[in-house]
Scaffold this active site. Structure first.
Site, mmCIF file in Angstrom:
data_model
loop_
_atom_site.group_PDB
_atom_site.id
_atom_site.type_symbol
_atom_site.label_atom_id
_atom_site.label_comp_id
_atom_site.label_asym_id
_atom_site.label_seq_id
_atom_site.Cartn_x
_atom_site.Cartn_y
_atom_site.Cartn_z
ATOM 1 C CB SER A 117 24.219 25.348 -32.326
ATOM 2 O OG SER A 117 23.792 25.781 -31.045
ATOM 3 C CE1 TYR A 170 29.286 24.080 -30.444
ATOM 4 C CE2 TYR A 170 27.491 25.454 -29.630
ATOM 5 C CZ TYR A 170 27.945 24.261 -30.167
ATOM 6 O OH TYR A 170 27.059 23.252 -30.412
#
Length: 257
Positions: free
Chosen positions: A141, A154
């Site tokens: 990401s 995350y």
């Protein structure tokens, strides 16, 4: 037909980015093997791809479980005789500052986002080593390259995936296996829609704030990431190794104000 006859495995492909990648790969001539914990949605995704002429097979898969990962890889090898591409796409998110994240949530995020990449890759890579060819695409990401509020767990997991990608590339380059990562920004998927509704009192306001982070002034589509995955899966990217390909609408480039 940029993936003609290639056998491509995609985890977390029941919906969102994974489903878009599966559809795109099938359109380019691949044999698509999709795995997901959500059997109902996985079979529906496979049905939609097959209806458009794609060659696809769905298997229930829990990337957190070694036996599940091993069985999936063995089944694909038994039916096709090889594996050409692996897309480690399965992932979950978590919202909260570090002190707000429960140990259980932390462990869940790491189990899917990091251990899942490890277990599925470990099951698949020996076959690629045997044939001395292959492409592994890990879903990181853009958050791996920047700080973002209330995404502690995350961010840690996606940073780990990017670092793992680079180390894997060093280890497997001698087998002519390419290992790269995709670094998407905020993509409008059922996954994002779900956490907007679950974690924010005003989802519409939260969505507007998300859009402001992108220089593109809008969220990405799953197809945007699928096109990037196609490039990394195809022979066109033969000289791309150990990279993190950013597909984020400009969020990591800077702010427009």
């Amino acid at each position: 037909m940029r993936l003609k006859e290639k056998v491509c495995l995609i985890t977390g492909a029941a919906s969102g980015i994974g489903a878009a990648i599966a559809q795109r790969f099938a359109e380019e001539g691949a044999w698509v093997e999709i795995g997901d914990r959500d059997a109902d949605r996985g079979r529906e995704t496979a049905r939609r791809i097959a209806e458009t002429g794609g060659r696809v097979h769905f298997s229930p898969l829990d990337v957190r479980n070694r036996q599940s990962a091993d069985a999936w890889a063995e089944d694909v090898i038994h039916r096709h005789g090889r594996i050409d591409v692996l897309v480690n796409n399965a992932g979950i998110s978590a919202v909260g500052e570090l002190h707000e994240v429960s140990e259980e949530l932390w462990q869940d995020v790491m189990a899917v986002n990091v251990t899942g990449v490890f277990l599925v890759s470990r099951a698949v890579i020996p076959e690629m080593m045997r044939r001395r060819t292959g492409s592994v695409i890990n879903m990181s990401s853009c958050i791996a390259e920047m700080g973002l509020a209330r995404r502690a767990a995350y961010a840690a997991s996606k940073g780990a995936v990017l670092s793992l990608t680079r180390s894997m590339q060093v280890d497997y380059a001698r087998y002519h296996i390419r290992v790269n990562a995709l670094l998407p920004g905020t993509i409008m998927t059922p996954f994002v829609e779900g956490y907007l509704k679950r974690d924010y009192d005003n989802p519409e306001e939260a969505l507007a704030l998300l859009k402001q982070r992108q220089l593109a002034d809008d969220l990405g589509r799953p197809e945007d990431v699928a096109d990037a995955a196609l490039y990394l899966a195809s022979d066109e990217s033969r000289y791309v190794m150990g990279s993190g390909l950013v597909v984020d609408g400009g969020i990591t480039a800077g702010k427009p104000f």
